[in-house]
Design an enzyme around this catalytic site. Structure first.
Site, PDB file in Angstrom:
ATOM      1  N   SER A 182       0.848  -1.193   0.000  1.00 19.95           N
ATOM      2  CA  SER A 182       0.000   0.000   0.000  1.00 19.95           C
ATOM      3  C   SER A 182       0.881   1.240   0.000  1.00 19.95           C
ATOM      4  O   SER A 182       0.413   2.354   0.068  1.00 19.95           O
ATOM      5  CB  SER A 182      -0.879  -0.007   1.257  1.00 19.95           C
ATOM      6  OG  SER A 182      -0.048  -0.035   2.401  1.00 19.95           O
ATOM      7  N   ASN A 183       2.179   1.010  -0.069  1.00 23.96           N
ATOM      8  CA  ASN A 183       3.145   2.082   0.107  1.00 23.96           C
ATOM      9  C   ASN A 183       3.668   2.572  -1.251  1.00 23.96           C
ATOM     10  O   ASN A 183       4.411   1.868  -1.940  1.00 23.96           O
ATOM     11  CB  ASN A 183       4.293   1.542   0.978  1.00 23.96           C
ATOM     12  CG  ASN A 183       5.276   2.617   1.372  1.00 23.96           C
ATOM     13  OD1 ASN A 183       5.624   3.482   0.570  1.00 23.96           O
ATOM     14  ND2 ASN A 183       5.735   2.561   2.603  1.00 23.96           N
ATOM     15  N   GLU A 224      -0.305 -10.119   8.752  1.00 24.27           N
ATOM     16  CA  GLU A 224       1.015 -10.747   8.665  1.00 24.27           C
ATOM     17  C   GLU A 224       1.178 -11.749   9.794  1.00 24.27           C
ATOM     18  O   GLU A 224       0.671 -11.548  10.890  1.00 24.27           O
ATOM     19  CB  GLU A 224       2.099  -9.668   8.730  1.00 24.27           C
ATOM     20  CG  GLU A 224       2.124  -8.883   7.436  1.00 24.27           C
ATOM     21  CD  GLU A 224       3.047  -7.685   7.464  1.00 24.27           C
ATOM     22  OE1 GLU A 224       3.492  -7.280   8.554  1.00 24.27           O
ATOM     23  OE2 GLU A 224       3.312  -7.134   6.376  1.00 24.27           O
ATOM     24  N   ASP A 275       9.114  -7.328   3.113  1.00 24.77           N
ATOM     25  CA  ASP A 275       9.034  -6.907   4.520  1.00 24.77           C
ATOM     26  C   ASP A 275      10.441  -6.705   5.050  1.00 24.77           C
ATOM     27  O   ASP A 275      11.415  -7.222   4.491  1.00 24.77           O
ATOM     28  CB  ASP A 275       8.287  -7.947   5.362  1.00 24.77           C
ATOM     29  CG  ASP A 275       7.864  -7.388   6.722  1.00 24.77           C
ATOM     30  OD1 ASP A 275       7.720  -6.158   6.855  1.00 24.77           O
ATOM     31  OD2 ASP A 275       7.687  -8.179   7.671  1.00 24.77           O
ATOM     32  N   GLY A 288       9.889   5.349  10.256  1.00 21.15           N
ATOM     33  CA  GLY A 288      10.199   4.172  11.077  1.00 21.15           C
ATOM     34  C   GLY A 288      11.374   4.339  12.018  1.00 21.15           C
ATOM     35  O   GLY A 288      11.489   5.338  12.734  1.00 21.15           O
ATOM     36  N   LYS A 337      20.801   7.166   1.373  1.00 23.36           N
ATOM     37  CA  LYS A 337      20.259   5.978   2.038  1.00 23.36           C
ATOM     38  C   LYS A 337      19.962   4.885   1.012  1.00 23.36           C
ATOM     39  O   LYS A 337      20.298   3.714   1.222  1.00 23.36           O
ATOM     40  CB  LYS A 337      18.986   6.339   2.818  1.00 23.36           C
ATOM     41  CG  LYS A 337      18.447   5.159   3.602  1.00 23.36           C
ATOM     42  CD  LYS A 337      17.052   5.380   4.144  1.00 23.36           C
ATOM     43  CE  LYS A 337      16.390   4.022   4.397  1.00 23.36           C
ATOM     44  NZ  LYS A 337      14.954   4.091   4.624  1.00 23.36           N
TER      45      LYS A 337
END
Lengths: 184, 184
Positions: B10-11, B35, B64, B140, B162
């Protein structure tokens, strides 16, 4: 007529305990169903009950337990088993060492599902995490959880003593009351 | 001919990142799939890929990410999102305060599943957890993870900086290599 239902568990002690409190025989069934990621045990049991029902197509109950640590804003809850496997009881005490507030609660949730409706039964015991594990170390996080109003951790209590106050027993007694009231 | 597959996410940022690295358009699909409880991200992505495939019946990828802390013997891994939601980055630093060894690694797993075979791609970055969160706090646990050989946390780096070293990019680059080698 009494409703017949399965208890989805691989744990014989839990089955025995449930049968004693419910005062009826249950059919245990061990299903390989991954549990969903959640801190809330109610989410875990509902999801598992739904997935178990898809397999057995019969009314069933699912039970799970969580440990909710206040200083960690409820974490780990239902995820306690993973924290315990990786860190052990000693490790959990160490992670909590710098927190003055050691309060926590143990919560069991039972979900009864008949394919149509979920009915949840919650048993909760308030207490705290002790500084170091105490008592026999053969059952989960019992050595680090001390219920309020007691000087012993769950692991320092006799089986009978623990059963009389445990979160799981409380949840099963609520289920019993519900079944009795609904004559099922 | 190129294999077409869905990216279960969904990202939108992840989708964009994946398309850039794979140099192809992907169909994103957002499925409400719980999950599974696991510390190992590979377990999580395989289970999710299987359940997603049951719904869409088309080849797909699932991704993930986990954070593995050495002093906690790998915990929380894939469960990091729950620890973060409950404790925040500050809280995680505090829980780790009494551990001298702050080393950790970030791991991303991508599972490509076509209904027959699982193919997993792992990207790993070794580093450590800093004493206090540093940098922008919008993504996060980026503010507490510092990759080895760098002075900045992920959150202190530019997006480009990054991306050039991230675990997720490494996993996607392995997937790209596989797809290229298999002309799919």
């Amino acid at each position: 007529m009494r409703m017949e239902f399965y208890f989805v568990t691989s744990n014989k002690n839990k089955l025995r305990e449930a049968q004693k409190i419910l005062n009826r025989r249950l059919k245990a069934i061990n299903l390989e169903i991954p549990e969903m990621q959640a801190v809330d045990v109610v989410d875990v049991v509902q999801d598992k009950a739904k997935r178990a029902y898809e397999k057995v197509k019969k009314p069933l109950i699912v039970e799970d337990t969580g440990l909710y640590i206040k200083a960690w804003r409820g974490f780990p809850g239902a995820l306690i088993k993973w924290l315990l496997w990786h860190r052990g009881n000693d490790g959990i005490c160490k992670m909590l060492e710098n927190e003055a507030d050691k309060s926590a609660y143990a919560q069991a949730a039972i979900c009864l599902y008949d394919g149509k409706r979920y009915k949840n039964f919650i048993g909760r015991v308030d207490g705290s995490i002790v500084l170091r594990p105490r008592g026999k170390s053969d059952f989960g996080w019992d050595p680090i959880f001390k219920p309020n109003g007691h000087n012993k951790t769950f692991a320092e209590m006799s089986g009978k003593e623990k059963d009389s106050i445990s979160h799981r027993d409380r949840a099963f007694r609520k289920l019993k009351k519900y079944l009795d009231a609904n004559r099922s």
